[in-house]
Design a protein around this motif. Structure first.
Motif, PDB file in Angstrom:
ATOM      1  N   VAL A 378       0.436  -1.362  -0.323  1.00  0.00           N
ATOM      2  CA  VAL A 378      -0.069  -0.657  -0.145  1.00  0.00           C
ATOM      3  C   VAL A 378       0.722   1.420   0.228  1.00  0.00           C
ATOM      4  N   TYR A 379       0.164   1.844  -0.359  1.00  0.00           N
ATOM      5  CA  TYR A 379       1.225   3.229  -0.939  1.00  0.00           C
ATOM      6  C   TYR A 379       0.238   4.265  -0.916  1.00  0.00           C
ATOM      7  N   TYR A 380       0.916   5.852  -0.365  1.00  0.00           N
ATOM      8  CA  TYR A 380       0.039   6.996  -0.197  1.00  0.00           C
ATOM      9  C   TYR A 380       1.507   8.100  -0.707  1.00  0.00           C
ATOM     10  N   ASN A 381       1.171   9.282  -0.616  1.00  0.00           N
ATOM     11  CA  ASN A 381       1.769  10.764  -0.675  1.00  0.00           C
ATOM     12  C   ASN A 381       1.638  11.449   0.369  1.00  0.00           C
ATOM     13  N   PRO A 382       1.945  11.571   1.349  1.00  0.00           N
ATOM     14  CA  PRO A 382       1.837  12.591   2.478  1.00  0.00           C
ATOM     15  C   PRO A 382       1.099  14.024   1.830  1.00  0.00           C
ATOM     16  N   ARG A 383       2.471  14.487   0.996  1.00  0.00           N
ATOM     17  CA  ARG A 383       1.668  15.847   0.312  1.00  0.00           C
ATOM     18  C   ARG A 383       0.325  15.634  -0.517  1.00  0.00           C
ATOM     19  N   ALA A 384       0.088  14.234  -0.725  1.00  0.00           N
ATOM     20  CA  ALA A 384      -1.948  13.980  -0.750  1.00  0.00           C
ATOM     21  C   ALA A 384      -2.637  14.470   0.772  1.00  0.00           C
ATOM     22  N   VAL A 385      -2.579  14.005   1.404  1.00  0.00           N
ATOM     23  CA  VAL A 385      -2.562  14.425   2.664  1.00  0.00           C
ATOM     24  C   VAL A 385      -2.693  15.861   3.361  1.00  0.00           C
ATOM     25  N   ALA A 386      -1.663  16.764   2.698  1.00  0.00           N
ATOM     26  CA  ALA A 386      -1.788  17.694   3.232  1.00  0.00           C
ATOM     27  C   ALA A 386      -2.481  18.457   2.739  1.00  0.00           C
ATOM     28  N   HIS A 387      -2.169  18.404   0.747  1.00  0.00           N
ATOM     29  CA  HIS A 387      -3.586  18.905   0.205  1.00  0.00           C
ATOM     30  C   HIS A 387      -5.152  19.217   0.065  1.00  0.00           C
ATOM     31  N   LYS A 388      -5.430  17.119   1.275  1.00  0.00           N
ATOM     32  CA  LYS A 388      -6.622  17.494   1.574  1.00  0.00           C
ATOM     33  C   LYS A 388      -6.977  18.226   2.565  1.00  0.00           C
ATOM     34  N   LYS A 389      -6.379  18.532   2.960  1.00  0.00           N
ATOM     35  CA  LYS A 389      -6.140  19.019   5.195  1.00  0.00           C
ATOM     36  C   LYS A 389      -6.606  18.507   5.494  1.00  0.00           C
ATOM     37  N   LEU A 390      -5.762  17.296   5.335  1.00  0.00           N
ATOM     38  CA  LEU A 390      -6.584  16.051   6.338  1.00  0.00           C
ATOM     39  C   LEU A 390      -5.780  16.079   7.971  1.00  0.00           C
ATOM     40  N   PRO A 391      -5.964  14.661   8.784  1.00  0.00           N
ATOM     41  CA  PRO A 391      -4.615  15.345   9.851  1.00  0.00           C
ATOM     42  C   PRO A 391      -3.078  14.184   8.929  1.00  0.00           C
ATOM     43  N   ASP A 392      -2.295  14.362   9.034  1.00  0.00           N
ATOM     44  CA  ASP A 392      -1.277  13.600   9.183  1.00  0.00           C
ATOM     45  C   ASP A 392      -1.523  12.267   9.453  1.00  0.00           C
ATOM     46  N   LEU A 393      -1.201  11.074   8.236  1.00  0.00           N
ATOM     47  CA  LEU A 393      -1.177  10.227   8.425  1.00  0.00           C
ATOM     48  C   LEU A 393      -0.246   9.164   8.490  1.00  0.00           C
ATOM     49  N   HIS A 394       0.055   8.605   9.592  1.00  0.00           N
ATOM     50  CA  HIS A 394       1.330   7.499   9.864  1.00  0.00           C
ATOM     51  C   HIS A 394       1.335   5.719   9.344  1.00  0.00           C
ATOM     52  N   PRO A 395       2.263   5.299   8.331  1.00  0.00           N
ATOM     53  CA  PRO A 395       1.962   4.360   7.801  1.00  0.00           C
ATOM     54  C   PRO A 395       1.518   3.308   8.758  1.00  0.00           C
ATOM     55  N   ASN A 396       1.867   3.010  10.257  1.00  0.00           N
ATOM     56  CA  ASN A 396       1.599   2.565  11.048  1.00  0.00           C
ATOM     57  C   ASN A 396      -0.298   2.518  11.223  1.00  0.00           C
ATOM     58  N   GLU A 397      -0.663   3.461  10.976  1.00  0.00           N
ATOM     59  CA  GLU A 397      -2.320   3.476  11.080  1.00  0.00           C
ATOM     60  C   GLU A 397      -2.784   2.714   9.752  1.00  0.00           C
ATOM     61  N   VAL A 398      -1.885   3.145   8.662  1.00  0.00           N
ATOM     62  CA  VAL A 398      -2.552   2.245   7.686  1.00  0.00           C
ATOM     63  C   VAL A 398      -2.844   0.756   7.336  1.00  0.00           C
ATOM     64  N   ALA A 399      -1.415   0.304   7.828  1.00  0.00           N
ATOM     65  CA  ALA A 399      -0.874  -1.220   8.177  1.00  0.00           C
ATOM     66  C   ALA A 399      -2.323  -1.724   9.330  1.00  0.00           C
ATOM     67  N   GLN A 400      -1.883  -1.288   9.995  1.00  0.00           N
ATOM     68  CA  GLN A 400      -3.300  -1.210  11.071  1.00  0.00           C
ATOM     69  C   GLN A 400      -4.807  -1.781  10.181  1.00  0.00           C
ATOM     70  N   ALA A 401      -4.927  -1.316   9.517  1.00  0.00           N
ATOM     71  CA  ALA A 401      -6.882  -1.073   8.593  1.00  0.00           C
ATOM     72  C   ALA A 401      -6.320  -1.898   8.030  1.00  0.00           C
ATOM     73  N   PHE A 402      -5.189  -1.812   7.210  1.00  0.00           N
ATOM     74  CA  PHE A 402      -5.721  -2.940   6.296  1.00  0.00           C
ATOM     75  C   PHE A 402      -5.299  -4.538   7.079  1.00  0.00           C
ATOM     76  N   GLY A 403      -4.915  -4.767   8.194  1.00  0.00           N
ATOM     77  CA  GLY A 403      -4.489  -5.611   8.517  1.00  0.00           C
ATOM     78  C   GLY A 403      -3.228  -6.436   7.550  1.00  0.00           C
ATOM     79  N   ILE A 404      -2.240  -5.462   7.912  1.00  0.00           N
ATOM     80  CA  ILE A 404      -0.550  -5.672   6.859  1.00  0.00           C
ATOM     81  C   ILE A 404       0.209  -5.688   7.559  1.00  0.00           C
TER      82      ILE A 404
END
Length: 453
Positions: A378-404
């Protein structure tokens, strides 16, 4: 007519501009950014703005209409000028309704599959010699544009998007179309930035049913329980036609339908696409196309752009590109690959690109969505997160959400594809899923890197 398009560079908007130009209208437009393929296509037609940006001086009192694209904000200076002059300002779905209000409108709706079903119907109609107007959300093999408008066509086939229409009108696009015939492929909550809860999202489809013309034919995928309940509980004056996945077989990775006229080989794969074929068959039947003609033509359908599109095939390995981004789409696409290639090692490469997919509140919807893959990246671009004015996203949060494992979550495309290459084997399927482009990556080149040493 003299028509000006605000945000002419958008995927749908530039195709609408080309269609209006082909009809003989005088078309102008503006945008603050125009990328390929819109740039080259507008330039070839003589419609490319001389400069990017917004220029209120382009908005003059002699304009017959201003069409507002979703990309333009409410404070857009051209929009403000048009409103001050009292000009007619409408969104492109409103325009499509105005153009087709004396035609039979056929709308393909649903959270997933609507581009594919619309493309199938277009393909079959062309094969059968049935002249139609159309609007579809992706380029289709054999068609030069995504929009075609004529005076003489009896039918207009429209992909019914549930996303907002414009900055002035936030209701979904498909609320404007008032179909005479509609196919609804399924309902799965998406666009959490616009529809904050599943119930709010479902309500858009209830409203859509209310907008159908009296006596409209409503085709619905009866294997989707939410959709089934929504349609069958309705007391509206509509004709209800449930459909289901037809009988099919997979022989050496090739799909074929088992029909009353015999086996029909197909160029597409996946159980979800078999259901899409059935939806298209029902629509085409209501358009007067005979079943034998439908089956003959659908056997040559190769799919819409970025819908399980083969980027590269070498020996027994392949790279596919798919537009899947919402959880239901990711699951369906991965299921299709595993069903078609049960003996292959499947490496799933998913980009989180949309507002919903990058939202911490929505991320849990992806739990185990990649579990069918042998390897899930799974890939995400932190700049895209910032551009959408969303809270910072950590890889651990993504991994936990997907179960990977967190080591399979990436924010750097170089590391992502280098890791993917490390899983290369003699019988690989690399499945790239994204509604973006991994921050500007040339995915054809990446496909070659995945399969070549």
């Amino acid at each position: 007519m003299k028509i000006h398009l605000i945000a002419i560079g958008g995927s749908a908007m530039h195709n609408l501009a080309l269609a209006l130009h082909a009809m003989g209208h005088k078309v102008t437009g503006s945008d603050d950014e125009i990328y390929e393929p819109a740039l080259s296509r507008l330039k070839k037609a003589g419609l490319l703005p001389e400069r990017t940006g917004w220029f209120p001086e382009k908005i003059t009192s002699d304009l017959d209409m201003v069409i507002l694209g979703m990309h333009a904000r409410r404070d857009n200076p051209e929009l403000q000028k048009a409103l001050n002059l009292g000009l007619q300002v409408i969104s492109y779905p409103e325009f499509l309704y105005q153009h087709s209000k004396n035609k039979t409108r056929v709308v393909i709706a649903g959270s997933h599959g609507k581009t594919t079903v619309t493309s199938m119907v277009m393909h079959v109609c062309r094969f059968a010699g049935l002249n139609i107007d159309y609007m579809v959300g992706s380029l289709v093999n054999g068609f030069d544009t995504m929009v075609k408008l004529t005076e003489e066509a009896e039918f207009m086939v429209i992909e019914g998007d549930e996303y907002p229409s414009s900055a002035l009108q936030m209701q979904p696009k498909f609320h404007f179309y008032r179909p005479n015939i509609t196919a609804i492929t399924g309902i799965a909550w998406d666009h959490a930035n616009v529809f904050p809860t599943e119930e709010v999202y479902l309500e858009q489809f209830r409203t859509y049913l209310n907008q159908c013309e009296p006596g409209a034919a409503v085709l619905y995928f009866a294997e989707d329980q939410k959709l089934k309940h929504l349609v069958e509980s309705s007391s509206l004056p509509i004709k209800k036609f449930p459909y289901a996945t037809p009988a099919y077989e997979i022989i050496n990775g090739n799909y074929q339908l088992n029909t009353s006229v015999g086996p029909i080989p197909l160029s597409i794969i996946g159980r979800h696409n078999m259901a899409n074929v059935e939806a298209a068959r029902w629509v085409c039947q209501l358009l007067g196309i005979q079943e034998d003609v439908f089956f003959e033509s659908i056997s040559t359908f190769e799919g819409a752009s970025r819908r399980l599109q083969t980027l590269l095939e070498i020996d027994e390995s392949r790279v596919f590109l798919d537009f899947a981004h919402a959880p239901s789409k990711v699951k369906a696409t991965l299921h299709a690959i595993k069903e078609a290639f049960p003996q292959h090692k499947v490496v799933a490469i998913l980009e989180l690109h949309t507002y919903s997919s990058l939202s911490k509140d929505f991320l849990p919807q992806y739990h185990l969505s990649l579990q069918l893959a042998d390897v899930a990246l799974v890939y995400y671009n932190p700049r895209a997160v910032a551009h959408k004015k969303l809270p910072d996203l950590h890889p651990n949060e993504v991994a936990q959400a997907f179960g990977i494992d967190v080591k399979n979550v990436f924010t750097d495309t170089g590391e992502l594809f280098q890791t993917a290459v490390s899983y290369r084997s003699d019988k690989n399927v690399f499945l790239i899923m994204t509604s973006g482009n991994f921050g500007g990556e040339n995915l054809q080149i990446r496909a070659e890197q995945l399969l070549h040493s």
